[in-house]
Design an enzyme around this catalytic site. Sequence first.
Site, PDB file in Angstrom:
ATOM      1  N   LYS A  54      -8.606  -9.331 -15.547  1.00  0.00           N
ATOM      2  CA  LYS A  54      -8.130 -10.511 -14.819  1.00  0.00           C
ATOM      3  C   LYS A  54      -9.312 -11.252 -14.183  1.00  0.00           C
ATOM      4  O   LYS A  54      -9.378 -12.481 -14.184  1.00  0.00           O
ATOM      5  CB  LYS A  54      -7.108 -10.092 -13.750  1.00  0.00           C
ATOM      6  CG  LYS A  54      -5.777  -9.632 -14.350  1.00  0.00           C
ATOM      7  CD  LYS A  54      -4.863  -8.935 -13.339  1.00  0.00           C
ATOM      8  CE  LYS A  54      -3.643  -8.356 -14.041  1.00  0.00           C
ATOM      9  NZ  LYS A  54      -2.749  -7.584 -13.172  1.00  0.00           N
ATOM     10  N   GLN A  98      -2.587  -5.000  -7.248  1.00  0.00           N
ATOM     11  CA  GLN A  98      -2.313  -4.292  -8.502  1.00  0.00           C
ATOM     12  C   GLN A  98      -1.420  -3.072  -8.271  1.00  0.00           C
ATOM     13  O   GLN A  98      -1.629  -2.296  -7.345  1.00  0.00           O
ATOM     14  CB  GLN A  98      -3.647  -3.875  -9.144  1.00  0.00           C
ATOM     15  CG  GLN A  98      -3.518  -3.247 -10.513  1.00  0.00           C
ATOM     16  CD  GLN A  98      -3.082  -4.225 -11.608  1.00  0.00           C
ATOM     17  OE1 GLN A  98      -3.204  -5.449 -11.452  1.00  0.00           O
ATOM     18  NE2 GLN A  98      -2.565  -3.715 -12.695  1.00  0.00           N
ATOM     19  N   ASP A 121       1.968 -13.473  -8.502  1.00  0.00           N
ATOM     20  CA  ASP A 121       2.504 -12.350  -9.270  1.00  0.00           C
ATOM     21  C   ASP A 121       4.040 -12.341  -9.211  1.00  0.00           C
ATOM     22  O   ASP A 121       4.689 -11.598  -9.947  1.00  0.00           O
ATOM     23  CB  ASP A 121       1.966 -11.062  -8.630  1.00  0.00           C
ATOM     24  CG  ASP A 121       1.562 -10.019  -9.624  1.00  0.00           C
ATOM     25  OD1 ASP A 121       1.416 -10.355 -10.810  1.00  0.00           O
ATOM     26  OD2 ASP A 121       1.393  -8.861  -9.205  1.00  0.00           O
TER      27      ASP A 121
HETATM   28  N1  GUN Z   1       0.600  -3.430 -12.941  1.00  0.00           N
HETATM   29  C1  GUN Z   1       0.968  -3.609 -14.229  1.00  0.00           C
HETATM   30  N2  GUN Z   1       1.322  -4.882 -14.454  1.00  0.00           N
HETATM   31  C2  GUN Z   1       1.185  -5.536 -13.276  1.00  0.00           C
HETATM   32  C3  GUN Z   1       1.417  -6.883 -12.880  1.00  0.00           C
HETATM   33  O1  GUN Z   1       1.825  -7.743 -13.650  1.00  0.00           O
HETATM   34  N3  GUN Z   1       1.163  -7.152 -11.585  1.00  0.00           N
HETATM   35  C4  GUN Z   1       0.715  -6.205 -10.716  1.00  0.00           C
HETATM   36  N4  GUN Z   1       0.489  -6.571  -9.448  1.00  0.00           N
HETATM   37  N5  GUN Z   1       0.503  -4.964 -11.049  1.00  0.00           N
HETATM   38  C5  GUN Z   1       0.734  -4.637 -12.327  1.00  0.00           C
END
Ligand code: GUN
Length: 288
Positions: A54, A98, A121
Amino acid sequence: MTASLIDGKELARTLRGRIADEVTRMGAEHDVVPGLAAVLVGDDPASKVYVGMKHRDCGEVGIASRMIELPADTSQDDLEDVVAGLNGDDDIDGILVQLPLPDHLDARRIQELIEPAKDVDALNPYTAGRLAIGDPTFLSCTPYGVLELLAHAGVDTVGAHVVVIGRSNLVGRPLSNMLTLKGRDATVTLAHSRTRDLAAVCRTADVVVAAVGRQALVTADMVRPGATVIDVGTNRADDGSLVGDVDFDAVAEVAGAITPVPGGVGPMTRTMLLQNTLEAARRRRGLV
Ligand code: GUN
């Protein structure tokens, strides 16, 4: 293979090009650089890889990204303080914490604290609620990516029967909400581990979306000839390769269109996070 391939990597590249152009324009015309903060707690190797990707994605399109890595024993209070700091930080347009968080931390409480204007998110229950009732808000990144893939493949969801397998808050539940809203107008079946005769349910679908996290969950006998199949799963096969939830080779002989793993939904999820961050910057800075 008879199905046409829905190439998420290529679509993601196209969309990222547009995002990069828009970021350049914002910088030139408004002196604004969108900013994303990604918070990683602990040493989960997969999470480290995801957050790293990311961060790299942001660099590619000109979004400023701040990676905040915290030790696994970070306290709830300390993590809440970090989120509060980012909420008040004017350089930050989007905040992502995350998942999964270490067990001693209350992830829901953390999600509730993320300022809705920065909730790129879309995991704050307030955002999820707005999304469910069709009010303007950020769209969860993976479901948003699935919708873009369907549109790109020319799949009209109006009146279509979409079977979504998996009721997670990250994918299945928000996607099923988004598909039933006016404008998308799908008839959605949200199937899960207690669904009776999943194969029979899937065979009635125009579109099958598999989002469970189990290799070879969707087999060829479950897919109506010509149906569209979207594979959200990411699993490690015995040989270490990355595979989805769909038995790709066999299903591709039956389906009309199918996404691969890797190269389908994954690159789109990351791209929609960039799109949401750009959108957050526009809204927060009054550029809409
Ligand atoms: N862990 C796996 N996919 C995601 C996501 O899309 N957002 C977040 N915050 N954590 C994740």
